[in-house]
Motif scaffolding. Structure first.
Motif, mmCIF file in Angstrom:
data_model
loop_
_atom_site.group_PDB
_atom_site.id
_atom_site.type_symbol
_atom_site.label_atom_id
_atom_site.label_comp_id
_atom_site.label_asym_id
_atom_site.label_seq_id
_atom_site.Cartn_x
_atom_site.Cartn_y
_atom_site.Cartn_z
ATOM 1 N N ILE A 29 0.836 -1.262 0.016
ATOM 2 C CA ILE A 29 0.158 0.001 0.018
ATOM 3 C C ILE A 29 0.824 1.365 0.086
ATOM 4 C CG2 ILE A 29 -1.638 1.251 1.280
ATOM 5 C CD1 ILE A 29 -2.720 -1.207 2.531
ATOM 6 N N THR A 30 0.638 2.167 -0.922
ATOM 7 C CA THR A 30 1.216 3.371 -0.733
ATOM 8 C C THR A 30 0.836 4.632 -0.008
ATOM 9 O OG1 THR A 30 -0.072 4.399 -3.007
ATOM 10 C CG2 THR A 30 1.943 2.940 -3.393
ATOM 11 N N SER A 32 0.195 7.496 -1.009
ATOM 12 C CA SER A 32 -0.904 8.023 -1.961
ATOM 13 C C SER A 32 -2.279 7.227 -1.729
ATOM 14 C CB SER A 32 -0.860 8.039 -3.396
ATOM 15 O OG SER A 32 0.473 8.694 -3.643
ATOM 16 N N HIS A 33 -2.487 6.010 -1.625
ATOM 17 C CA HIS A 33 -3.414 5.208 -1.454
ATOM 18 C C HIS A 33 -4.063 5.638 -0.081
ATOM 19 C CE1 HIS A 33 -6.178 1.737 -1.688
ATOM 20 N NE2 HIS A 33 -5.711 1.485 -0.206
ATOM 21 N N LYS A 36 -5.701 9.027 -0.116
ATOM 22 C CA LYS A 36 -6.977 8.959 -0.826
ATOM 23 C C LYS A 36 -7.992 8.215 0.121
ATOM 24 C CE LYS A 36 -5.264 9.206 -5.544
ATOM 25 N NZ LYS A 36 -4.834 8.568 -6.594
ATOM 26 N N ALA A 37 -7.732 6.972 0.884
ATOM 27 C CA ALA A 37 -8.822 6.426 1.332
ATOM 28 C C ALA A 37 -9.190 6.925 2.823
ATOM 29 C CB ALA A 37 -8.082 4.901 1.737
ATOM 30 N N HIS A 42 -1.156 13.864 2.161
ATOM 31 C CA HIS A 42 -0.143 13.330 1.798
ATOM 32 C C HIS A 42 1.107 13.211 3.031
ATOM 33 C CE1 HIS A 42 3.345 11.850 -0.470
ATOM 34 N NE2 HIS A 42 2.504 10.990 -0.742
#
Length: 83
Positions: A29-30, A32-33, A36-37, A42
């Motif tokens: 998992i990044t 960024s992910h 967003k979630a 960031h």
């Protein structure tokens, strides 16, 4: 007069360490992910990821645990002083 048990004398009490990187890397998992979630910036996720965060937010920690499917103890721990 201050004694050895005073909190006003400098002592190394240890520290809280975030290990978000390990669990995110294991799950692929990044940052960024996660941003967003969770709807978090960031930079906020990056500070937890790099363990450079200075003030912890219980809502942020709850979101991180929810999105990563983990327990709080999976992403943070207390490290005793090396003395």
């Amino acid at each position: 007069m201050l004694n050895d048990n005073s909190i006003f004398l400098y002592k190394d009490y240890g520290k809280i360490v975030f290990d978000l990187k390990t669990i995110m890397d294991k799950k692929g998992i990044t940052i960024s992910h996660v941003a967003k979630a969770t709807g978090l910036h960031h930079q906020v996720i990056r500070r937890y990821y790099e363990s450079t965060i200075e003030r912890y937010d219980k809502d942020v920690l709850s979101k991180l645990c929810f999105v990563l499917g983990c327990e709080l103890s999976d992403i943070m721990y207390y490290e005793r002083s090396k003395k």
